[in-house]
Design an enzyme around this catalytic site. Structure first.
Site, PDB file in Angstrom:
ATOM      1  N   ARG A  93      -3.290 -10.104   5.674  1.00  0.00           N
ATOM      2  CA  ARG A  93      -3.912 -10.137   4.338  1.00  0.00           C
ATOM      3  C   ARG A  93      -2.891  -9.587   3.343  1.00  0.00           C
ATOM      4  O   ARG A  93      -2.501  -8.424   3.430  1.00  0.00           O
ATOM      5  CB  ARG A  93      -5.190  -9.294   4.334  1.00  0.00           C
ATOM      6  CG  ARG A  93      -5.941  -9.322   3.007  1.00  0.00           C
ATOM      7  CD  ARG A  93      -7.214  -8.480   3.090  1.00  0.00           C
ATOM      8  NE  ARG A  93      -7.961  -8.511   1.842  1.00  0.00           N
ATOM      9  CZ  ARG A  93      -7.758  -7.688   0.819  1.00  0.00           C
ATOM     10  NH1 ARG A  93      -6.818  -6.737   0.913  1.00  0.00           N
ATOM     11  NH2 ARG A  93      -8.480  -7.778  -0.289  1.00  0.00           N
ATOM     12  N   LYS A 152       0.810  -1.219   0.000  1.00  0.00           N
ATOM     13  CA  LYS A 152       0.000   0.000   0.000  1.00  0.00           C
ATOM     14  C   LYS A 152       0.846   1.273   0.000  1.00  0.00           C
ATOM     15  O   LYS A 152       2.047   1.257   0.259  1.00  0.00           O
ATOM     16  CB  LYS A 152      -0.945  -0.003   1.207  1.00  0.00           C
ATOM     17  CG  LYS A 152      -2.109  -0.980   1.052  1.00  0.00           C
ATOM     18  CD  LYS A 152      -3.068  -0.918   2.221  1.00  0.00           C
ATOM     19  CE  LYS A 152      -4.268  -1.836   1.981  1.00  0.00           C
ATOM     20  NZ  LYS A 152      -5.183  -1.859   3.140  1.00  0.00           N
TER      21      LYS A 152
END
Length: 283
Positions: free
Chosen positions: A265, A231
């Site tokens: 995740r 991210k």
């Protein structure tokens, strides 16, 4: 002893009668059935591609496969419920047939998508909006009696990163999740996983503030899922790209595991599984 019990998280998930032990953290592989997910290597364009990637995830040690048919990257294009269902159901059916042992999570905020994919054989609902984008979601999950991941997000995928503002990000996220957990408990939803929502309506500073105090989420005594994988909080900080953010992802996953994360995740399962093993050696 009382303090230890208070802060000890729930140690298992009930997946259709099968208990998954979370006393040792587990890895969730991301399988995107979308043309526009932020990390291009995570996109699959066919059922065959999805099966190939799922096989790789399982071989590398993933416990869960999280399938998304709606891109939630900042500014993502909105698609219809029917289109999301049409993307997901054939993939779920093929995965269940090919890998009956796989535990499948569905990344959706829509109750109809949850209903259709669980009927097709999926096991978990992963809701980035924690019921805020579909008022039927909580009742649907309660009826389905499946594990439910609730995530904090300020705004929607279309506007969440325009100007996220908090007086105290930790307290506001905890307060939000506490209200959601109470509402789900009242509906007798027994397996709830919490996700602070890294990158969803938060600045880079907000994200690192939450990670620094991740232990605070143990107050819920529920499994904690974290999703940092590739991210912007990593690659923007380092001045690189999502494609170059694997090393940074591993660093943050390591920190999160040391602070109590139960589920990672990720796009890169092998590296996350190795991370879990090595941190586990510390006891």
């Amino acid at each position: 002893m009382a303090e230890k019990n208070f802060f000890e998280p729930r140690q298992s998930l009930n997946i259709k009668g099968k208990l998954i032990d979370l006393s040792s953290p587990k890895v969730m592989g991301i399988l995107n059935i979308t043309p526009d997910s932020f990390y291009s290597n995570s996109r699959t364009k066919s059922i065959d591609e999805a099966l190939t990637k799922a096989a790789q995830f399982l071989d590398e040690g993933a416990t869960f496969i999280d399938i998304g048919g709606y891109s939630s990257r900042p500014g993502a294009k909105d698609i219809s419920t029917n289109e999301e269902v049409d993307r997901l159901v054939p993939v779920v059916e093929s995965l269940v047939k090919t890998f009956p042992e796989a535990v499948i999570s569905i990344d959706t905020f829509r109750a109809k998508v949850a209903q259709e994919t669980i009927s097709a054989g999926a096991h978990i609902i992963n809701d980035i909006a924690a019921g805020d984008m579909d008022e039927q979601m909580f009742e649907t999950v309660a009826k389905l009696q499946v594990p439910y991941i609730i995530m904090h997000m300020q705004g929607t995928p279309q506007n969440m990163q325009q100007n996220p503002v908090y007086n105290n990000v930790l307290l506001e996220v905890i307060d939000y999740l506490a209200k959601k957990v109470a509402a789900l408990k009242a509906l007798h939803v027994h397996d709830v996983i919490i996700d602070p929502g890294f990158g969803f309506g938060k600045t880079i500073e907000h994200n690192y503030g939450l990670l620094k105090q991740l232990e605070a989420f143990k107050i819920f005594k529920l499994p904690i899922l974290v999703g940092f994988s590739r991210k912007g909080m990593i690659y923007k900080t380092l001045g690189t790209t999502a494609a170059e953010a694997l090393n940074g992802t591993t660093v943050l996953n390591t920190i999160a595991l040391q602070k109590g994360a139960s589920i990672l995740r990720v796009h890169d399962v092998k590296e996350a599984v190795e991370c879990v093993k090595l941190v586990g050696m510390l006891g």
